[in-house]
Design a protein around this motif. Sequence first.
Motif, PDB file in Angstrom:
ATOM      1  N   VAL A 135       0.815  -1.253   0.126  1.00 38.60           N
ATOM      2  CA  VAL A 135      -0.136   0.000   0.110  1.00 38.60           C
ATOM      3  C   VAL A 135       0.829   1.092  -0.093  1.00 38.60           C
ATOM      4  CG1 VAL A 135      -1.612   1.345   1.289  1.00 38.60           C
ATOM      5  CG2 VAL A 135      -1.996  -1.290   1.224  1.00 38.60           C
ATOM      6  N   ASP A 136       0.616   2.071  -0.937  1.00 36.51           N
ATOM      7  CA  ASP A 136       1.459   3.340  -1.043  1.00 36.51           C
ATOM      8  C   ASP A 136       0.459   4.616  -0.575  1.00 36.51           C
ATOM      9  OD1 ASP A 136       3.550   5.098  -1.651  1.00 36.51           O
ATOM     10  OD2 ASP A 136       3.505   4.707  -3.823  1.00 36.51           O
ATOM     11  N   GLU A 137       0.966   5.352   0.323  1.00 33.65           N
ATOM     12  CA  GLU A 137       0.162   6.463   0.557  1.00 33.65           C
ATOM     13  C   GLU A 137       0.976   7.699   0.359  1.00 33.65           C
ATOM     14  OE1 GLU A 137      -2.522   6.383   2.873  1.00 33.65           O
ATOM     15  OE2 GLU A 137      -2.473   4.067   3.227  1.00 33.65           O
ATOM     16  N   LEU A 138      -0.004   8.821  -0.307  1.00 38.81           N
ATOM     17  CA  LEU A 138       0.453   9.945  -0.828  1.00 38.81           C
ATOM     18  C   LEU A 138      -0.240  11.087  -0.275  1.00 38.81           C
ATOM     19  CD1 LEU A 138       0.666   8.361  -3.540  1.00 38.81           C
ATOM     20  CD2 LEU A 138       2.245   9.861  -4.164  1.00 38.81           C
ATOM     21  N   VAL A 139       0.225  12.287  -0.031  1.00 38.86           N
ATOM     22  CA  VAL A 139      -0.654  13.532   0.365  1.00 38.86           C
ATOM     23  C   VAL A 139      -0.302  14.445  -0.595  1.00 38.86           C
ATOM     24  CG1 VAL A 139      -0.983  15.073   2.331  1.00 38.86           C
ATOM     25  CG2 VAL A 139      -0.412  12.722   2.843  1.00 38.86           C
ATOM     26  N   VAL A 140      -1.184  15.191  -1.035  1.00 37.79           N
ATOM     27  CA  VAL A 140      -1.268  16.127  -2.212  1.00 37.79           C
ATOM     28  C   VAL A 140      -1.917  17.418  -1.506  1.00 37.79           C
ATOM     29  CG1 VAL A 140      -1.624  16.611  -4.628  1.00 37.79           C
ATOM     30  CG2 VAL A 140      -1.286  14.464  -4.090  1.00 37.79           C
ATOM     31  N   PRO A 141      -1.189  18.665  -1.484  1.00 31.11           N
ATOM     32  CA  PRO A 141      -1.834  19.889  -0.937  1.00 31.11           C
ATOM     33  C   PRO A 141      -2.617  20.433  -2.142  1.00 31.11           C
ATOM     34  CG  PRO A 141       0.510  20.296  -1.484  1.00 31.11           C
ATOM     35  CD  PRO A 141       0.254  18.588  -1.724  1.00 31.11           C
ATOM     36  N   ILE A 142      -3.586  21.133  -1.840  1.00 33.49           N
ATOM     37  CA  ILE A 142      -4.293  22.051  -2.728  1.00 33.49           C
ATOM     38  C   ILE A 142      -5.056  23.206  -2.051  1.00 33.49           C
ATOM     39  CG2 ILE A 142      -5.041  19.893  -4.336  1.00 33.49           C
ATOM     40  CD1 ILE A 142      -8.004  20.114  -3.046  1.00 33.49           C
ATOM     41  N   TRP A 143      -5.214  24.199  -2.896  1.00 36.04           N
ATOM     42  CA  TRP A 143      -6.299  25.106  -2.286  1.00 36.04           C
ATOM     43  C   TRP A 143      -7.477  25.110  -2.694  1.00 36.04           C
ATOM     44  CZ3 TRP A 143      -4.547  28.411   1.460  1.00 36.04           C
ATOM     45  CH2 TRP A 143      -5.574  29.677   1.586  1.00 36.04           C
ATOM     46  N   VAL A 144      -8.637  25.366  -1.877  1.00 46.24           N
ATOM     47  CA  VAL A 144      -9.793  25.469  -2.206  1.00 46.24           C
ATOM     48  C   VAL A 144     -10.388  26.996  -2.232  1.00 46.24           C
ATOM     49  CG1 VAL A 144     -12.226  24.637  -1.795  1.00 46.24           C
ATOM     50  CG2 VAL A 144     -10.261  23.246  -1.553  1.00 46.24           C
ATOM     51  N   GLY A 145     -10.921  27.319  -3.414  1.00 47.12           N
ATOM     52  CA  GLY A 145     -11.634  28.843  -3.484  1.00 47.12           C
ATOM     53  C   GLY A 145     -13.078  28.785  -3.321  1.00 47.12           C
ATOM     54  N   GLY A 146     -13.538  29.982  -3.338  1.00 46.61           N
ATOM     55  CA  GLY A 146     -15.104  30.253  -2.757  1.00 46.61           C
ATOM     56  C   GLY A 146     -15.677  30.031  -3.969  1.00 46.61           C
TER      57      GLY A 146
END
Length: 146
Positions: A135-146
Amino acid sequence: MSERAKNTAAPRKGIVLTGAAVIVLVLAAIAWFVWPRPSGSIVLKTGSPQHLVTIAIDSPRIGSTAIDITVTDRTGATKDHAAVRIQANQPLMGQAGQSIAAMATGPGHFHAASVPLMMTGPWELRLSIDEHDSVDELVVPIWVGG
């Protein structure tokens, strides 16, 4: 009107007009940056020692959005027998969404139809790629707008 009053009125009029023009330009620039735009999809690429991952987010705005995920090994070969899960977390507020199974749509291609992004700001997409032997775990940051 005296000659002296005429000479000082003209420069003041020019200063007022220049100041008004600057204010109009500043307001136009502010409007340009804050005016609502139609949300478009974004594509992010990430990887781990085992995988290369491409994530296409339909709309990084408040609400539910569709996410498409492509998974390959480090040589670019598609992962045909993997299971992919995605979870959206808002780390500043301690908000964690449900883990959602992405449906396989083809070799190495997966689709999550409705991933909830319920507030603006920084989010993390946590991906879990299960190949039955690892099992490979990845974390990807994003920015959510309005």
